[in-house]
Write a protein that holds these residues in place. Sequence first.
Motif, PDB file in Angstrom:
ATOM      1  N   GLN A   1       6.888  -4.886  23.280  1.00 28.05           N
ATOM      2  CA  GLN A   1       6.487  -3.742  22.461  1.00 28.05           C
ATOM      3  C   GLN A   1       5.230  -4.057  21.647  1.00 28.05           C
ATOM      4  OE1 GLN A   1       9.691  -2.072  20.187  1.00 28.05           O
ATOM      5  NE2 GLN A   1      10.889  -1.563  21.993  1.00 28.05           N
ATOM      6  N   LEU A   2       5.141  -5.276  21.125  1.00 25.87           N
ATOM      7  CA  LEU A   2       3.931  -5.677  20.397  1.00 25.87           C
ATOM      8  C   LEU A   2       2.726  -5.696  21.336  1.00 25.87           C
ATOM      9  CD1 LEU A   2       5.417  -8.469  18.112  1.00 25.87           C
ATOM     10  CD2 LEU A   2       4.299  -6.372  17.321  1.00 25.87           C
TER      11      LEU A   2
ATOM     12  N   GLU B   1       1.441  -2.388  21.823  1.00 23.85           N
ATOM     13  CA  GLU B   1       0.700  -1.948  20.631  1.00 23.85           C
ATOM     14  C   GLU B   1      -0.704  -2.560  20.585  1.00 23.85           C
ATOM     15  OE1 GLU B   1       1.484  -0.205  17.498  1.00 23.85           O
ATOM     16  OE2 GLU B   1       3.029   0.750  18.704  1.00 23.85           O
TER      17      GLU B   1
ATOM     18  N   LEU C   1      -1.264  -5.950  20.837  1.00 25.25           N
ATOM     19  CA  LEU C   1      -1.209  -7.315  20.307  1.00 25.25           C
ATOM     20  C   LEU C   1      -0.506  -8.205  21.340  1.00 25.25           C
ATOM     21  CD1 LEU C   1      -0.009  -6.346  16.747  1.00 25.25           C
ATOM     22  CD2 LEU C   1      -2.273  -7.166  17.358  1.00 25.25           C
TER      23      LEU C   1
ATOM     24  N   THR D   1      -2.579  -6.926  10.828  1.00 25.87           N
ATOM     25  CA  THR D   1      -2.427  -6.060  11.996  1.00 25.87           C
ATOM     26  C   THR D   1      -1.033  -6.202  12.590  1.00 25.87           C
ATOM     27  OG1 THR D   1      -4.783  -6.315  12.444  1.00 25.87           O
ATOM     28  CG2 THR D   1      -3.432  -5.461  14.234  1.00 25.87           C
ATOM     29  N   GLU D   2      -0.531  -7.439  12.719  1.00 27.09           N
ATOM     30  CA  GLU D   2       0.818  -7.673  13.236  1.00 27.09           C
ATOM     31  C   GLU D   2       1.866  -7.081  12.300  1.00 27.09           C
ATOM     32  OE1 GLU D   2       0.399 -11.878  15.660  1.00 27.09           O
ATOM     33  OE2 GLU D   2       0.446 -11.926  13.467  1.00 27.09           O
TER      34      GLU D   2
ATOM     35  N   SER E   1       1.558  -4.581  10.260  1.00 31.99           N
ATOM     36  CA  SER E   1       1.500  -3.132  10.398  1.00 31.99           C
ATOM     37  C   SER E   1       2.181  -2.679  11.692  1.00 31.99           C
ATOM     38  CB  SER E   1       0.043  -2.666  10.362  1.00 31.99           C
ATOM     39  OG  SER E   1      -0.040  -1.287  10.539  1.00 31.99           O
ATOM     40  N   ALA E   2       1.926  -3.394  12.790  1.00 31.19           N
ATOM     41  CA  ALA E   2       2.544  -3.054  14.082  1.00 31.19           C
ATOM     42  C   ALA E   2       4.059  -3.233  14.016  1.00 31.19           C
ATOM     43  CB  ALA E   2       1.950  -3.919  15.191  1.00 31.19           C
TER      44      ALA E   2
ATOM     45  N   ARG F   1       5.537  -0.263  12.238  1.00 31.49           N
ATOM     46  CA  ARG F   1       5.576   0.909  13.135  1.00 31.49           C
ATOM     47  C   ARG F   1       6.697   0.797  14.154  1.00 31.49           C
ATOM     48  NH1 ARG F   1       0.240   0.428  13.150  1.00 31.49           N
ATOM     49  NH2 ARG F   1       0.151  -0.619  15.168  1.00 31.49           N
ATOM     50  N   LEU F   2       6.833  -0.376  14.769  1.00 31.79           N
ATOM     51  CA  LEU F   2       7.852  -0.563  15.804  1.00 31.79           C
ATOM     52  C   LEU F   2       9.268  -0.394  15.259  1.00 31.79           C
ATOM     53  CD1 LEU F   2       6.354  -3.555  17.821  1.00 31.79           C
ATOM     54  CD2 LEU F   2       6.510  -1.156  18.516  1.00 31.79           C
TER      55      LEU F   2
END
Length: 195
Positions: free
Chosen positions: A47-48, A51, A53, A73-74, A76-77, A80-81
């Motif tokens: 999933q990352l 996104e 990453l 960034t990670e 934030s991702a 979201r996930l």
Amino acid sequence: MFALVVIVKLHRSKYSVPVKSTEKQLGSVVRKLRQAAGLTQEQLAQQLTAEGLPTKQNTVAKLENGLRPTSVTEFSALARLFNLSVAELSDAVFPRELDAEQIKAAEAERSEHWARIGELHILSEYLQDTMGAIRGELAERGMRAALLDTRLGDHESKSPIGGGPVRGAELDAQVAMLLRRYMRGEDGNAKHSEA
């Protein structure tokens, strides 16, 4: 030279922000969220990657064990996930002091969530039992219908679902109809009744 190294180490240990404890706390939160979502480390890595990453399972393992730093960034991702805002994930990693009213509200909300989770587990088990009974009945009746088709040969089928294969929405409608009949006990074999 030796004294300088000792002073630098002493300075870092006394006055710097404990990065490892922050990473361990984030890792612990990510592990709990991943497990609650029913994901494996590999699935979270996929999933990352989706996104944007690129991530492997061992990277997620290191993150969860607090063995690697996490970029903004990670972070934030991940938020979201897990369907969280960055602020919510941050609050989970760096808990704030709550006043009595906030604690009471949070406890009430938590109790409400756990109660609903319990209800959903009971409903899920009931539906699994019911669907298992329906599948069993469908299989049994399907075998009997096939035997009757063989005995009747080319005679036209009087089945409410016709003689051909059943697909998509038609199958869903038939399963819903059979479930309603089963719940009402129209076939004499009902094991549950509606509340």
